[in-house]
Write a protein that holds these residues in place. Structure first.
Motif, mmCIF file in Angstrom:
data_model
loop_
_atom_site.group_PDB
_atom_site.id
_atom_site.type_symbol
_atom_site.label_atom_id
_atom_site.label_comp_id
_atom_site.label_asym_id
_atom_site.label_seq_id
_atom_site.Cartn_x
_atom_site.Cartn_y
_atom_site.Cartn_z
ATOM 1 N N ILE A 113 -1.759 -64.229 -25.460
ATOM 2 C CA ILE A 113 -1.947 -62.914 -26.071
ATOM 3 C C ILE A 113 -1.656 -61.891 -24.984
ATOM 4 O O ILE A 113 -2.415 -61.762 -24.015
ATOM 5 C CB ILE A 113 -3.380 -62.731 -26.604
ATOM 6 C CG1 ILE A 113 -3.809 -63.946 -27.431
ATOM 7 C CG2 ILE A 113 -3.479 -61.449 -27.402
ATOM 8 C CD1 ILE A 113 -2.982 -64.215 -28.650
ATOM 9 N N THR A 114 -0.554 -61.183 -25.105
ATOM 10 C CA THR A 114 -0.093 -60.302 -24.031
ATOM 11 C C THR A 114 -0.136 -58.844 -24.478
ATOM 12 O O THR A 114 -0.582 -58.516 -25.576
ATOM 13 C CB THR A 114 1.328 -60.677 -23.591
ATOM 14 O OG1 THR A 114 2.253 -60.383 -24.646
ATOM 15 C CG2 THR A 114 1.423 -62.150 -23.233
ATOM 16 N N GLY A 115 0.351 -57.984 -23.612
ATOM 17 C CA GLY A 115 0.428 -56.554 -23.898
ATOM 18 C C GLY A 115 1.658 -55.969 -23.238
ATOM 19 O O GLY A 115 2.559 -56.683 -22.803
ATOM 20 N N ARG A 116 1.697 -54.661 -23.120
ATOM 21 C CA ARG A 116 2.829 -54.001 -22.480
ATOM 22 C C ARG A 116 2.925 -54.409 -21.013
ATOM 23 O O ARG A 116 1.918 -54.724 -20.383
ATOM 24 C CB ARG A 116 2.666 -52.479 -22.563
ATOM 25 C CG ARG A 116 2.773 -51.950 -23.991
ATOM 26 C CD ARG A 116 2.477 -50.454 -24.012
ATOM 27 N NE ARG A 116 2.503 -49.982 -25.397
ATOM 28 C CZ ARG A 116 3.336 -49.062 -25.840
ATOM 29 N NH1 ARG A 116 4.228 -48.540 -25.024
ATOM 30 N NH2 ARG A 116 3.289 -48.673 -27.111
ATOM 31 N N ASN A 117 4.133 -54.358 -20.491
ATOM 32 C CA ASN A 117 4.396 -54.657 -19.078
ATOM 33 C C ASN A 117 3.986 -56.072 -18.679
ATOM 34 O O ASN A 117 3.610 -56.329 -17.540
ATOM 35 C CB ASN A 117 3.671 -53.647 -18.169
ATOM 36 C CG ASN A 117 4.119 -52.219 -18.434
ATOM 37 O OD1 ASN A 117 5.296 -51.964 -18.684
ATOM 38 N ND2 ASN A 117 3.177 -51.294 -18.393
ATOM 39 N N LYS A 118 4.045 -57.017 -19.635
ATOM 40 C CA LYS A 118 3.684 -58.400 -19.343
ATOM 41 C C LYS A 118 4.894 -59.332 -19.408
ATOM 42 O O LYS A 118 4.732 -60.552 -19.500
ATOM 43 C CB LYS A 118 2.619 -58.874 -20.342
ATOM 44 C CG LYS A 118 1.310 -58.113 -20.273
ATOM 45 C CD LYS A 118 0.453 -58.560 -19.098
ATOM 46 C CE LYS A 118 -0.914 -57.876 -19.126
ATOM 47 N NZ LYS A 118 -1.840 -58.444 -18.158
ATOM 48 N N SER A 119 6.087 -58.774 -19.368
ATOM 49 C CA SER A 119 7.277 -59.611 -19.504
ATOM 50 C C SER A 119 7.402 -60.623 -18.356
ATOM 51 O O SER A 119 8.043 -61.669 -18.522
ATOM 52 C CB SER A 119 8.538 -58.752 -19.572
ATOM 53 O OG SER A 119 8.665 -57.943 -18.413
ATOM 54 N N ALA A 120 6.797 -60.339 -17.202
ATOM 55 C CA ALA A 120 6.847 -61.286 -16.083
ATOM 56 C C ALA A 120 6.219 -62.621 -16.453
ATOM 57 O O ALA A 120 6.625 -63.671 -15.928
ATOM 58 C CB ALA A 120 6.155 -60.694 -14.858
ATOM 59 N N LEU A 121 5.227 -62.610 -17.351
ATOM 60 C CA LEU A 121 4.620 -63.864 -17.800
ATOM 61 C C LEU A 121 5.645 -64.722 -18.531
ATOM 62 O O LEU A 121 5.770 -65.927 -18.287
ATOM 63 C CB LEU A 121 3.435 -63.574 -18.731
ATOM 64 C CG LEU A 121 2.190 -62.960 -18.095
ATOM 65 C CD1 LEU A 121 1.211 -62.532 -19.173
ATOM 66 C CD2 LEU A 121 1.531 -63.937 -17.153
ATOM 67 N N GLU A 122 6.384 -64.085 -19.432
ATOM 68 C CA GLU A 122 7.405 -64.823 -20.171
ATOM 69 C C GLU A 122 8.498 -65.312 -19.232
ATOM 70 O O GLU A 122 8.987 -66.444 -19.357
ATOM 71 C CB GLU A 122 7.986 -63.937 -21.277
ATOM 72 C CG GLU A 122 6.955 -63.501 -22.301
ATOM 73 C CD GLU A 122 7.574 -62.687 -23.434
ATOM 74 O OE1 GLU A 122 8.719 -62.982 -23.817
ATOM 75 O OE2 GLU A 122 6.903 -61.769 -23.931
ATOM 76 N N ASN A 123 8.893 -64.476 -18.296
ATOM 77 C CA ASN A 123 9.948 -64.868 -17.359
ATOM 78 C C ASN A 123 9.531 -66.066 -16.512
ATOM 79 O O ASN A 123 10.344 -66.934 -16.202
ATOM 80 C CB ASN A 123 10.306 -63.694 -16.445
ATOM 81 C CG ASN A 123 10.989 -62.571 -17.191
ATOM 82 O OD1 ASN A 123 11.531 -62.767 -18.283
ATOM 83 N ND2 ASN A 123 10.952 -61.372 -16.629
ATOM 84 N N HIS A 124 8.261 -66.105 -16.137
ATOM 85 C CA HIS A 124 7.807 -67.182 -15.259
ATOM 86 C C HIS A 124 7.933 -68.546 -15.930
ATOM 87 O O HIS A 124 8.264 -69.545 -15.270
ATOM 88 C CB HIS A 124 6.362 -66.948 -14.830
ATOM 89 C CG HIS A 124 5.824 -68.033 -13.939
ATOM 90 N ND1 HIS A 124 6.236 -68.205 -12.635
ATOM 91 C CD2 HIS A 124 4.923 -69.034 -14.181
ATOM 92 C CE1 HIS A 124 5.610 -69.243 -12.103
ATOM 93 N NE2 HIS A 124 4.823 -69.760 -13.018
ATOM 94 N N PHE A 125 7.636 -68.612 -17.223
ATOM 95 C CA PHE A 125 7.686 -69.891 -17.922
ATOM 96 C C PHE A 125 9.025 -70.131 -18.620
ATOM 97 O O PHE A 125 9.166 -71.094 -19.367
ATOM 98 C CB PHE A 125 6.525 -69.975 -18.930
ATOM 99 C CG PHE A 125 5.174 -70.034 -18.270
ATOM 100 C CD1 PHE A 125 4.713 -71.207 -17.699
ATOM 101 C CD2 PHE A 125 4.381 -68.895 -18.184
ATOM 102 C CE1 PHE A 125 3.479 -71.256 -17.070
ATOM 103 C CE2 PHE A 125 3.134 -68.937 -17.565
ATOM 104 C CZ PHE A 125 2.686 -70.121 -16.998
ATOM 105 N N ASP A 126 9.986 -69.266 -18.352
ATOM 106 C CA ASP A 126 11.317 -69.395 -18.940
ATOM 107 C C ASP A 126 12.264 -70.071 -17.943
ATOM 108 O O ASP A 126 11.993 -70.130 -16.736
ATOM 109 C CB ASP A 126 11.855 -68.013 -19.315
ATOM 110 C CG ASP A 126 13.021 -68.078 -20.288
ATOM 111 O OD1 ASP A 126 13.360 -69.193 -20.738
ATOM 112 O OD2 ASP A 126 13.599 -67.016 -20.592
#
Length: 304
Positions: A57-70
């Motif tokens: 469950i994320t919010g704004r400015n959290k794209s680094a989380l997606e990038n890390h597991f991509d």
């Protein structure tokens, strides 16, 4: 026998204001703890317990989380070209760790609201919730034990930790009754961050939950509580005192190693503790730490 639980929900929408300015442009969940971001420890714990379907469950400015597991093809290509297979394996490990999904919380209305955002993904089955602020040492068993208790008792389960009475105002606190298992208690009441001196016990809820899906209906009607937010603790209190068919709430009392990364001082302690036991760094780090802790220059030998 109920089907095994397969889904884990990780709320990660907080702003991380206690770590500003570091978290101005980087999610607090991506702050490194030795050589991994805090969030990866949590995902690895879920996977180790058999939960490979992870919803963040994320919010704004959290794209680094997606990038890390991509997957990062360019980085993998560079490491392959250099023959750096050790780093390549570490990069691929985070990519292949779990089937990770993402949904935004939207309005920051508290932990209960964040969990409610998981309803469409989870559906009508029990699921685990892991908070990224708490890292449980991989050498100690907690989540697997909670899943076992949920399966055998068909109940909602929370993790409990004995804390110093002076710290109870910082946690959700449980009133409990013993069961026939030494590490399991039945919870008869819960209060979120009681006023100093009014706590019913020193058993604090820490960031691990295994929830029955009935929690969603309760969260839908839970009014804002402490801090003006929808508190998961308030919904759990309703389950604990609700009808028998809802399964009640039990607690697993954890006596292992837990690292709190939600506070600056505790975050630094977590790094020191985990670095001291690190396979690659531990010996050298402890050797440096001894004279440093004794007030000597970090690169000087301790006096005999």
């Amino acid at each position: 026998m109920p089907a095994p639980i397969t889904k884990a929900v990780i709320p990660a929408a907080g702003l991380g204001t206690r770590f500003l300015p570091a978290t101005k442009a980087m999610p607090k969940e991506m702050l490194p703890v030795v050589d991994m971001p805090a969030i990866q420890y949590v995902v690895e714990e879920a996977v180790a317990a058999g939960l490979h379907d992870v919803l963040m469950i994320t919010g704004r400015n959290k794209s680094a989380l997606e990038n890390h597991f991509d997957k990062v093809g360019e980085l993998e290509q560079i490491l392959t070209g250099k023959g750096d297979l050790e780093k390549l394996e570490k990069v691929r490990h985070s990519t292949d760790l779990a089937d990770v999904h993402y949904v935004r919380q939207g309005d920051p209305k508290g932990l209960g609201h964040a969990v409610l955002r998981a309803r469409m993904h989870v559906g009508d089955e029990p699921f685990a919730v892991l908070l990224g602020d708490d890292i449980i040492d991989s050498r100690d068993v907690l989540l697997s034990r909670m899943l076992e208790v949920q399966a055998t008792r068909n109940t909602t389960v929370v993790a409990l930790l004995e804390v110093d009475p002076s710290q109870t105002h910082l946690y959700g606190i449980a009133t409990v009754e013993p069961t026939d298992d030494d590490d399991v208690v039945r919870i008869t009441g819960l209060v979120e961050k009681p006023e100093p001196g009014s706590s019913p016990s020193n058993l604090a809820i820490i960031g691990r939950y295994v929830l029955r899906p009935e929690i969603f209906d309760i969260l839908e009607t839970t009014e804002p509580g402490k801090g003006g937010e929808i508190q998961l603790t308030d919904a759990l209190q309703a389950l604990a005192t609700g009808p028998e068919w809802a399964g009640g709430v039990h607690g697993v009392v954890f006596r292992g190693r837990r690292y709190d990364t939600g506070d600056r001082l505790d975050y630094l302690k977590a790094i020191v503790q985990l670095a001291s036991d690190h396979d690659d760094l531990g010996d050298d780090f402890r050797e440096w730490l001894k004279p440093f802790a004794a007030g000597l220059p970090g690169n000087a030998p301790a006096e005999s």
